[in-house]
Motif scaffolding. Sequence first.
Motif, PDB file in Angstrom:
ATOM      1  N   GLU B   5       3.048  42.690  -5.848  1.00 17.00           N
ATOM      2  CA  GLU B   5       1.990  43.165  -6.750  1.00 17.00           C
ATOM      3  C   GLU B   5       2.443  43.043  -8.206  1.00 17.00           C
ATOM      4  OE1 GLU B   5      -1.436  43.772  -7.766  1.00 17.00           O
ATOM      5  OE2 GLU B   5      -1.101  43.539  -5.612  1.00 17.00           O
ATOM      6  N   LEU B   8       2.090  39.371  -9.201  1.00 20.59           N
ATOM      7  CA  LEU B   8       0.672  39.012  -9.382  1.00 20.59           C
ATOM      8  C   LEU B   8       0.118  39.641 -10.656  1.00 20.59           C
ATOM      9  CD1 LEU B   8      -0.491  39.356  -5.663  1.00 20.59           C
ATOM     10  CD2 LEU B   8      -0.332  37.248  -6.989  1.00 20.59           C
ATOM     11  N   ARG B  12      -1.723  37.755 -13.687  1.00 26.24           N
ATOM     12  CA  ARG B  12      -3.066  38.153 -14.146  1.00 26.24           C
ATOM     13  C   ARG B  12      -3.044  38.481 -15.640  1.00 26.24           C
ATOM     14  NH1 ARG B  12      -3.521  40.643  -8.880  1.00 26.24           N
ATOM     15  NH2 ARG B  12      -2.726  42.588  -9.728  1.00 26.24           N
ATOM     16  N   ILE B  59      -3.597  31.314 -10.468  1.00 27.61           N
ATOM     17  CA  ILE B  59      -3.694  32.791 -10.415  1.00 27.61           C
ATOM     18  C   ILE B  59      -3.816  33.340 -11.829  1.00 27.61           C
ATOM     19  CG2 ILE B  59      -2.565  34.917  -9.683  1.00 27.61           C
ATOM     20  CD1 ILE B  59      -0.917  33.261  -7.715  1.00 27.61           C
ATOM     21  N   PRO B  60      -4.818  34.074 -12.194  1.00 26.16           N
ATOM     22  CA  PRO B  60      -6.059  34.201 -11.466  1.00 26.16           C
ATOM     23  C   PRO B  60      -6.853  32.890 -11.553  1.00 26.16           C
ATOM     24  CG  PRO B  60      -6.261  35.249 -13.616  1.00 26.16           C
ATOM     25  CD  PRO B  60      -4.870  34.745 -13.507  1.00 26.16           C
ATOM     26  N   GLU B  62      -7.150  33.018  -8.106  1.00 28.11           N
ATOM     27  CA  GLU B  62      -6.693  33.161  -6.712  1.00 28.11           C
ATOM     28  C   GLU B  62      -5.874  34.434  -6.529  1.00 28.11           C
ATOM     29  OE1 GLU B  62      -4.926  29.774  -4.806  1.00 28.11           O
ATOM     30  OE2 GLU B  62      -6.488  28.441  -5.569  1.00 28.11           O
ATOM     31  N   GLN B  63      -5.956  34.983  -5.325  1.00 26.60           N
ATOM     32  CA  GLN B  63      -5.286  36.255  -5.017  1.00 26.60           C
ATOM     33  C   GLN B  63      -4.636  36.094  -3.641  1.00 26.60           C
ATOM     34  OE1 GLN B  63      -5.367  38.991  -7.055  1.00 26.60           O
ATOM     35  NE2 GLN B  63      -4.360  40.397  -5.647  1.00 26.60           N
ATOM     36  N   ASP B  65      -2.761  36.479  -0.204  1.00 32.29           N
ATOM     37  CA  ASP B  65      -2.392  37.624   0.642  1.00 32.29           C
ATOM     38  C   ASP B  65      -0.880  37.667   0.835  1.00 32.29           C
ATOM     39  OD1 ASP B  65      -4.939  38.512   1.022  1.00 32.29           O
ATOM     40  OD2 ASP B  65      -5.296  37.167   2.716  1.00 32.29           O
TER      41      ASP B  65
END
Lengths: 195, 190
Positions: B5, B8, B12, B59-60, B62-63, B65
């Motif tokens: 996280e 990411l 972002r 990204i972003p 895309e996210q 998993d």
Amino acid sequence: MREERFHMVMEAVEEEFLEEAKQPLPKRRARYSVMAAMAAGIGLLIISSFLLFSLWEKPNTVTAEELLELGYSIFIPDGAQYITYALLTHPEYEAKMAEVTFRISETQYVCRIVATPSVDIEFSDISDTELSYEKQFAAELQWCPARGCYNEGAAGKLVWFDVVPGLLYSMTMDRGASEETLLEMGLAVFSPAQE
Amino acid sequence: MEQDEDLLALFRARAEDAIVLLRERYGRLCRSVAAHILPDERDAEECLNDVCLKVWNAIPPEQPDSMPAYLARVTRNLALDRYDYNHAAKRDSALTEAYEELETCLPLGNGGADATEQEILEKELRRVLNAFLSRQPQEARVFFLRRYWYGERIAEIAEENGVSEEKVKTSLFRTRKRLKAVLEKEGIVL
């Protein structure tokens, strides 16, 4: 063209499997170390049960080719040692039964096949082992219904029935048994008569 | 994935530290994936640069998993593009051997599928293949994907998993055989 087909298959793999493939596999030996002594004891019990209580007559040593002529075939996994082939007879079955034994590392495997006219889904267990097992499971080995039972990390057996050629199979191992290892070795030795 | 996280969040926020953290956390994985397709170290290193750029642009929005699986896929695709580019000069990678091994278990079609048929085939292949993989013992599944998806050599798989090369070869042989039977049974031709 070959590469395109290959990549098409690989592109279809889901990400959960890709992630799993890069993780270390669980260490089986550590997991089973507590059971090692029990495995050895139960292994001896299995051997004793073969010697003392078997209904099958004393086996006649044969060759793999002779078994094949009777329609019996078992794949011998790489690394197998001390391989023996035998034919047994039993009052319940008209046909003779093939028995193939081998050892991989410390584990002794016994595989059996016999032809039967029965199509009963509650097929017989031809392994001749009468131990009580802690765990049981039902599965499919390729297209064949299969049943397994085992003591975790110790002895276990898998029996399956290939209904079309009418062949009953069993495979026992004297240590390291789990649902996974039984099915894996069952798949490894299963040589379908249809092929 | 929860553990990524922070990574990411940096992407972002368009923070360049995202690339630093990406390289630190997954550089080794990406290099490993690229190296099995691109024998030349320089190509593999350039591929890693391409991966960073591609992920930065993706990204972003895309996210992913699973960040490692996402990165492995991006790396593999970029490495294959580069491999194709270098095709005439170099054809000797671990993956080339893998093609040849797996070839025999892929039922051959006539190759005349139009775009719609191709889409249906890919969808069906995805369903059948992943159901097949989920039914395999974990060890067999891991060996299969390490060999054919990641392009690792048999000796490498054996060493990393503490088993003999024979065991890996036997497992791969059996899995290919089972896969062939399943693809044929399901009528999948490629």
